[in-house]
Design a protein around this motif. Structure first.
Motif, PDB file in Angstrom:
ATOM      1  N   VAL A  10       0.645  -1.097  -0.032  1.00  0.00           N
ATOM      2  CA  VAL A  10      -0.055   0.079  -0.079  1.00  0.00           C
ATOM      3  C   VAL A  10       0.763   1.161   0.050  1.00  0.00           C
ATOM      4  CG1 VAL A  10      -1.851  -1.054   0.897  1.00  0.00           C
ATOM      5  CG2 VAL A  10      -0.288   0.153   2.652  1.00  0.00           C
ATOM      6  N   ARG A 117      -3.471   8.170   4.596  1.00  0.00           N
ATOM      7  CA  ARG A 117      -4.391   8.065   3.335  1.00  0.00           C
ATOM      8  C   ARG A 117      -4.238   6.696   2.931  1.00  0.00           C
ATOM      9  NH1 ARG A 117      -5.339  11.720  -1.975  1.00  0.00           N
ATOM     10  NH2 ARG A 117      -6.608  10.298  -3.161  1.00  0.00           N
ATOM     11  N   ASP A 118      -2.974   6.364   2.876  1.00  0.00           N
ATOM     12  CA  ASP A 118      -2.590   4.897   2.430  1.00  0.00           C
ATOM     13  C   ASP A 118      -3.378   3.984   3.217  1.00  0.00           C
ATOM     14  OD1 ASP A 118      -0.999   5.716   0.116  1.00  0.00           O
ATOM     15  OD2 ASP A 118       0.943   5.864   1.720  1.00  0.00           O
ATOM     16  N   THR A 121      -7.054   3.834   2.917  1.00  0.00           N
ATOM     17  CA  THR A 121      -7.508   3.027   1.611  1.00  0.00           C
ATOM     18  C   THR A 121      -7.328   1.636   1.691  1.00  0.00           C
ATOM     19  OG1 THR A 121      -6.800   4.980   0.338  1.00  0.00           O
ATOM     20  CG2 THR A 121      -6.701   3.065  -0.948  1.00  0.00           C
ATOM     21  N   ALA A 126     -12.927   0.065   5.161  1.00  0.00           N
ATOM     22  CA  ALA A 126     -13.159   0.989   4.126  1.00  0.00           C
ATOM     23  C   ALA A 126     -14.472   0.586   3.617  1.00  0.00           C
ATOM     24  CB  ALA A 126     -12.098   0.982   3.093  1.00  0.00           C
ATOM     25  N   ARG A 137     -16.394   8.891  -5.089  1.00  0.00           N
ATOM     26  CA  ARG A 137     -15.043   8.494  -5.493  1.00  0.00           C
ATOM     27  C   ARG A 137     -14.887   6.972  -5.078  1.00  0.00           C
ATOM     28  NH1 ARG A 137      -9.442  10.509  -5.292  1.00  0.00           N
ATOM     29  NH2 ARG A 137      -8.125   9.323  -4.546  1.00  0.00           N
ATOM     30  N   GLU A 138     -15.345   6.659  -4.026  1.00  0.00           N
ATOM     31  CA  GLU A 138     -15.222   5.043  -3.304  1.00  0.00           C
ATOM     32  C   GLU A 138     -15.884   4.077  -4.505  1.00  0.00           C
ATOM     33  OE1 GLU A 138     -14.891   5.897   1.537  1.00  0.00           O
ATOM     34  OE2 GLU A 138     -16.879   5.737   0.482  1.00  0.00           O
ATOM     35  N   VAL A 141     -13.661   4.099  -7.452  1.00  0.00           N
ATOM     36  CA  VAL A 141     -12.300   3.234  -7.325  1.00  0.00           C
ATOM     37  C   VAL A 141     -12.891   1.774  -7.480  1.00  0.00           C
ATOM     38  CG1 VAL A 141     -10.753   2.393  -5.826  1.00  0.00           C
ATOM     39  CG2 VAL A 141     -11.355   4.623  -5.800  1.00  0.00           C
ATOM     40  N   THR A 183      -6.979   2.948  -8.648  1.00  0.00           N
ATOM     41  CA  THR A 183      -5.958   3.602  -7.567  1.00  0.00           C
ATOM     42  C   THR A 183      -4.674   3.106  -8.011  1.00  0.00           C
ATOM     43  OG1 THR A 183      -7.806   3.746  -6.147  1.00  0.00           O
ATOM     44  CG2 THR A 183      -5.634   3.945  -5.243  1.00  0.00           C
ATOM     45  N   GLY A 186      -1.941   6.086  -4.583  1.00  0.00           N
ATOM     46  CA  GLY A 186      -2.925   7.237  -3.995  1.00  0.00           C
ATOM     47  C   GLY A 186      -3.837   7.956  -4.909  1.00  0.00           C
ATOM     48  N   GLN A 187      -3.700   7.820  -6.262  1.00  0.00           N
ATOM     49  CA  GLN A 187      -4.418   8.674  -7.065  1.00  0.00           C
ATOM     50  C   GLN A 187      -5.239   7.713  -7.884  1.00  0.00           C
ATOM     51  OE1 GLN A 187      -1.183  10.758  -9.016  1.00  0.00           O
ATOM     52  NE2 GLN A 187      -1.943  12.737  -8.280  1.00  0.00           N
TER      53      GLN A 187
END
Length: 196
Positions: A10, A117-118, A121, A126, A137-138, A141, A183, A186-187
């Motif tokens: 991650v 954030r990592d 995620t 989550a 956003r989730e 992903v 993802t 992280g983007q």
């Protein structure tokens, strides 16, 4: 992600490194250009500190003339974690150290950065795309259309011919609309940006 995921799975493998004597303004400009919120301060190849956005801002605001160096603004303690730690163990380390980031190193060699954030995620808690409380956003992903529970790859014709853009989102690197975001470091990235 599985509960026992490792930090190696991650972490962000790229980080900004600066020397102790680097000008803090240049360090801040580099952090802005790279889109990161911290830089690892190195003495040769050895990490000796971390300069965060907050550290840089405080040092620059308090400067009385000459621009401080990265070493003068850095936080001396460099929290480190092993790439073999589980996500849960790393979360405990960050929590115990009251920090938002840690350097991932193996045998004293820096390999990357791990941020809150990592960890969020990768968290087993989550939200999933099917969760009604999940954000757009989730869902993007997870490849699910916002609020509809349909696969993002499902053709519009299969939805009664409706022309919708709900199953598209913007790539965080190039800004293009894509149905195939995933993802990476992280983007949310489109296939073209992931291949770069």
């Amino acid at each position: 992600m599985k509960r026992d995921a490792s930090v190696r799975e991650v972490m962000d493998r790229e980080f900004v490194g600066v020397s102790e004597g680097d000008d803090l303004r240049e360090t801040a400009e580099l952090m802005l250009a790279e889109g990161v919120d911290s830089a690892v301060v190195l003495r040769g190849a050895d990490p000796v500190g971390v300069v965060t956005e907050r550290d840089a801002l405080a040092a620059l605001v308090g400067a009385d003339g000459e621009t401080p160096t990265a070493a003068e603004a850095m936080t001396d303690a460099v929290p480190t974690v092993s790439p073999e730690m589980t996500v849960a163990e790393a979360a405990d380390e960050l929590s115990a150290g009251s920090t938002q980031r840690a350097l991932v190193s193996e045998g004293g060699e820096p390999l990357g950065m791990l941020t809150e954030r990592d960890l969020l995620t990768a968290s087993p808690f989550a939200r999933t795309a099917a969760d009604p409380a999940a954000t757009d956003r989730e869902r993007a992903v997870a490849g699910v259309t916002a609020g509809r529970g349909e696969s993002a790859s499902e053709p519009a014709a299969d939805r009664g011919g409706e022309s919708r853009f709900e199953d598209q989102s913007l790539c965080e690197a190039c800004g293009s609309l894509s149905r195939e975001l995933s993802t990476f470091n992280g983007q949310l990235l489109c296939p073209d940006c992931r291949d770069i």
